[in-house]
Design an enzyme around this catalytic site. Sequence first.
Site, mmCIF file in Angstrom:
data_model
loop_
_atom_site.group_PDB
_atom_site.id
_atom_site.type_symbol
_atom_site.label_atom_id
_atom_site.label_comp_id
_atom_site.label_asym_id
_atom_site.label_seq_id
_atom_site.Cartn_x
_atom_site.Cartn_y
_atom_site.Cartn_z
ATOM 1 N N CYS A 177 -1.810 9.033 4.059
ATOM 2 C CA CYS A 177 -1.849 8.767 2.434
ATOM 3 C C CYS A 177 -3.074 9.251 1.841
ATOM 4 O O CYS A 177 -2.828 9.522 0.748
ATOM 5 C CB CYS A 177 -1.363 7.069 2.511
ATOM 6 S SG CYS A 177 -2.733 6.366 3.463
ATOM 7 N N GLU A 199 1.047 -1.167 -0.177
ATOM 8 C CA GLU A 199 0.241 0.024 -0.011
ATOM 9 C C GLU A 199 0.766 1.183 -0.237
ATOM 10 O O GLU A 199 1.545 1.412 1.011
ATOM 11 C CB GLU A 199 -0.952 0.132 1.057
ATOM 12 C CG GLU A 199 -1.479 -1.353 1.554
ATOM 13 C CD GLU A 199 -2.759 -1.380 1.805
ATOM 14 O OE1 GLU A 199 -3.506 -0.593 1.271
ATOM 15 O OE2 GLU A 199 -3.357 -2.498 2.446
HETATM 16 P P1 NAD Z 1 8.792 4.452 3.987
HETATM 17 O O1 NAD Z 1 8.695 3.787 2.677
HETATM 18 O O2 NAD Z 1 9.808 5.488 4.157
HETATM 19 O O3 NAD Z 1 8.995 3.356 5.052
HETATM 20 C C1 NAD Z 1 7.923 2.254 5.225
HETATM 21 C C2 NAD Z 1 8.782 1.015 5.971
HETATM 22 O O4 NAD Z 1 9.517 0.555 5.010
HETATM 23 C C3 NAD Z 1 9.456 1.329 7.310
HETATM 24 O O5 NAD Z 1 9.323 0.627 8.041
HETATM 25 C C4 NAD Z 1 10.818 1.473 6.596
HETATM 26 O O6 NAD Z 1 11.794 1.088 7.704
HETATM 27 C C5 NAD Z 1 10.875 0.333 5.712
HETATM 28 N N1 NAD Z 1 12.003 0.172 4.716
HETATM 29 C C6 NAD Z 1 12.429 1.283 4.111
HETATM 30 N N2 NAD Z 1 13.426 0.734 3.092
HETATM 31 C C7 NAD Z 1 13.349 -0.580 3.197
HETATM 32 C C8 NAD Z 1 13.812 -1.717 2.193
HETATM 33 N N3 NAD Z 1 14.465 -1.261 1.433
HETATM 34 N N4 NAD Z 1 13.310 -3.031 2.427
HETATM 35 C C9 NAD Z 1 12.207 -2.929 3.335
HETATM 36 N N5 NAD Z 1 11.796 -2.137 4.257
HETATM 37 C C10 NAD Z 1 12.277 -1.068 4.024
HETATM 38 O O7 NAD Z 1 7.307 5.084 4.273
HETATM 39 P P2 NAD Z 1 7.218 6.024 5.479
HETATM 40 O O8 NAD Z 1 7.655 7.333 5.447
HETATM 41 O O9 NAD Z 1 7.081 5.361 6.973
HETATM 42 O O10 NAD Z 1 5.382 6.487 5.406
HETATM 43 C C11 NAD Z 1 4.928 7.263 4.545
HETATM 44 C C12 NAD Z 1 4.537 6.704 3.231
HETATM 45 O O11 NAD Z 1 3.523 5.819 3.433
HETATM 46 C C13 NAD Z 1 3.718 7.613 2.370
HETATM 47 O O12 NAD Z 1 4.183 7.686 1.104
HETATM 48 C C14 NAD Z 1 2.276 7.507 2.570
HETATM 49 O O13 NAD Z 1 1.495 7.524 1.525
HETATM 50 C C15 NAD Z 1 2.423 5.807 2.604
HETATM 51 N N6 NAD Z 1 1.088 5.485 3.102
HETATM 52 C C16 NAD Z 1 0.247 4.578 2.512
HETATM 53 C C17 NAD Z 1 -0.828 4.092 2.909
HETATM 54 C C18 NAD Z 1 -1.864 3.119 2.028
HETATM 55 O O14 NAD Z 1 -2.727 2.642 2.881
HETATM 56 N N7 NAD Z 1 -1.596 3.306 0.857
HETATM 57 C C19 NAD Z 1 -0.930 4.172 4.377
HETATM 58 C C20 NAD Z 1 0.035 4.921 5.076
HETATM 59 C C21 NAD Z 1 1.197 5.299 4.476
#
Ligand code: NAD
Length: 514
Positions: free
Chosen positions: A320, A286
């Site tokens: 999001c 997501e």
């Molecule tokens: P992010 O992508 O920076 O991090 C999300 C998670 O991924 C964290 O736990 C992070 O440690 C992990 N991660 C980072 N690099 C990784 C890798 N290479 N391999 C595996 N895991 C890794 O996102 P964020 O800043 O925590 O959240 C904000 C984002 O989330 C925004 O883009 C927002 O739109 C999105 N979001 C989407 C929804 C939805 O339901 N569509 C809901 C909430 C947030």
Amino acid sequence: ENPSSFVGAPDTDYAEEEQRNEANLALQNVRQQLGRTYLPLINGEYVQTQQVVDSVNPSNFSEVVGKIGLLSVEQAEQAMQAAKAAFPAWRKTPVKERAGILRKAADLMEQRRAELSVWIVLEVGKPVREADGEVSEAIDFCRYYASEMERLDQGFNYDVAGETNRYIYQPRGIAVVISPWNFPLAIATGMTVAALVTGNCTLLKPAETSSVIAAKLTEVLVDAGFPKGVFQYVPGKGSQVGAYLVNHAYTHVIAFTGSQEVGCRIYADAAILKPGQKHMKRVIAEMGGKNAIIVDESADLDSAVVGVVQSAFGYSGQKCSACSRVIVLEPVYDTFVQRFVEATKSLNIGETELPSTQVGPVIDANARDRIREYIEKGKAEAKVALEMPAPDNGYFIGPVIFKDVPANGVIAQEEIFGPVVAVIKVKNFKEALEVANGTNYALTGGLYSRTPSHIEKAQDEFEVGNLYINRNITGAIVARQPFGGFKLSGVGSKAGGPDYLLQFTEPRTVTENI
Ligand code: NAD
């Protein structure tokens, strides 16, 4: 139970003195506990780590909310082995029992509601009412997925004369949950309990900036009764521990919520077969949005202004589902912009523990700097209609409204994830829809209109997973507005909806000749 009859947990009513007092007491209690250390949970034990980092309050970054022990890759491997060892018994644990643990977790969260809200307020800077709503959502995920699993467990019979045909769902194996910080309790809970109730051993890797809340969730899940190795809390760096777990040959399902960049990376990584791996991984990702609200010439502008302000600046635009583009038809454009600016000016910006705060800080220094860069880019391509001042003891950014933004401008195309809105002027409704659909994303969208033909056209052509007509576009409720997007907003079926659990299962058909 009929899923449509699902009734969600009620939010706290802060108008009631007793509930307000409880909230204040919880704040005092949590304040006494700030700065404690939280360790990973591996195979039922909290284990020491070499690396410990501070998680700070974004409203006041000199305040350490908790210290997080970060897992090493070696420890991540131990967790994987523990998950593998726990799987055979968990797989055979009756669904009734698994669902019962989820319901117990929901009850525990309900008992700890005021306290959990405070941790959200302090660790990720979410205003208290929104934090409280998030606790409700986490509770709802537990109860809804418990009954959903009981429904799936009945399977299907496709019998004919002389032959029985059973269609059943079995667990996939080991699930890795990678969660974001912006709904630190609800989203982490939803993905985790979905993976668990379907019978998968589950590792939760939360975002670094929300790992204290994930540790609180861990306490709840342990108290609810998940056996050792079945649920494990594995905080660590995403690019290191997260990537290690994604790439592991034992991983069957990856449930990710976060940015498009990381989601796409995980999708690609998961496709590569590792030595000894005898299955394909399932990825649920997501991702982000660039959500638009269209305001047409027939709209009730009073409600449009309220809805846009809520959708754009609730949690400082860090949902999001948040509105980051407003597409307004020419005849009402000037009036709308003026009223939108006036309404936004009245928002209270400040520390999130104060009940009067409507706009808190953004999550951390990186986010603040990134958002500031976007504001500079916006100034180069559009006009500033409002730029509000903000305190500087935390990571605050005052709401910013840009007007006359070109539809393909940077601030109209890229997810900023902050309190910054691009207002775009269009000539007619057809152009409004073209502009709305003119991004890579398809998560939420809204329309304010009293023209039936526009409403009908939007239902048909507005490319979003969740369309809201004549209301704000955030705050989806479990089992009422199943949530999720398509295009580059995500892959997988909607959270809080009837198809969600299927993704964590492997359907099988058993035919017996009789
Ligand atoms: P992010 O992508 O920076 O991090 C999300 C998670 O991924 C964290 O736990 C992070 O440690 C992990 N991660 C980072 N690099 C990784 C890798 N290479 N391999 C595996 N895991 C890794 O996102 P964020 O800043 O925590 O959240 C904000 C984002 O989330 C925004 O883009 C927002 O739109 C999105 N979001 C989407 C929804 C939805 O339901 N569509 C809901 C909430 C947030």
